[in-house]
Design a protein around this motif. Sequence first.
Motif, PDB file in Angstrom:
ATOM      1  N   SER A  37       0.830  -1.206   0.000  1.00  0.00           N
ATOM      2  CA  SER A  37       0.000   0.000   0.000  1.00  0.00           C
ATOM      3  C   SER A  37       0.868   1.262   0.000  1.00  0.00           C
ATOM      4  CB  SER A  37      -0.967   0.009   1.179  1.00  0.00           C
ATOM      5  OG  SER A  37      -0.306   0.233   2.390  1.00  0.00           O
ATOM      6  N   ILE A  38       2.025   1.210   0.648  1.00  0.00           N
ATOM      7  CA  ILE A  38       2.969   2.335   0.593  1.00  0.00           C
ATOM      8  C   ILE A  38       3.498   2.483  -0.833  1.00  0.00           C
ATOM      9  CG2 ILE A  38       5.218   3.181   1.391  1.00  0.00           C
ATOM     10  CD1 ILE A  38       4.591   1.760   4.079  1.00  0.00           C
ATOM     11  N   THR A  41       0.806   4.075  -2.883  1.00  0.00           N
ATOM     12  CA  THR A  41       0.710   5.489  -2.532  1.00  0.00           C
ATOM     13  C   THR A  41       1.793   6.301  -3.256  1.00  0.00           C
ATOM     14  OG1 THR A  41      -0.167   4.936  -0.360  1.00  0.00           O
ATOM     15  CG2 THR A  41       0.762   7.136  -0.616  1.00  0.00           C
ATOM     16  N   HIS A  43       2.950   5.583  -6.131  1.00  0.00           N
ATOM     17  CA  HIS A  43       2.746   5.326  -7.561  1.00  0.00           C
ATOM     18  C   HIS A  43       3.700   4.279  -8.117  1.00  0.00           C
ATOM     19  CE1 HIS A  43      -0.129   8.557  -7.593  1.00  0.00           C
ATOM     20  NE2 HIS A  43       0.771   9.375  -7.075  1.00  0.00           N
TER      21      HIS A  43
END
Length: 132
Positions: A37-38, A41, A43
């Motif tokens: 997920s990081i 975030t 891209h």
Amino acid sequence: MGKIAKIPFIILIASVLLFGGASALKSSGILGDQIRSIEVTMHGAIYLHLCASLFLGIFCRLAARRNLCLGLPVTSIFVLLLVIIDESLQFFIPLRQFSWLDMLVNVCGILTGTYIMNVILRLRSNIKLLCS
């Protein structure tokens, strides 16, 4: 510790542990979704690699007061070896995938961060000489 700046060295060690720990956790399947997920975030994982390696390169240079070889301090050489080992081990880990692009971005990021900081520190010392 005359050749090592204490605070940047502590930040460097903490960063190596943080980024290396994230890689190890992802490899073991622990917190993999959170790490992904990081990456999303930012891209993409490649940008996470680039930001982390630039950061490491900058602090490698700030931690060491002297360059050893090819304008690189010993801290940069050590972190380069760690990054290469970490990325290479991913070839053998079933949950991970080895990527030459990740390896290239990591190495180039560390070198770029180190050399940019070399230039900044050199300019800073030249400005100090001109002002005094």
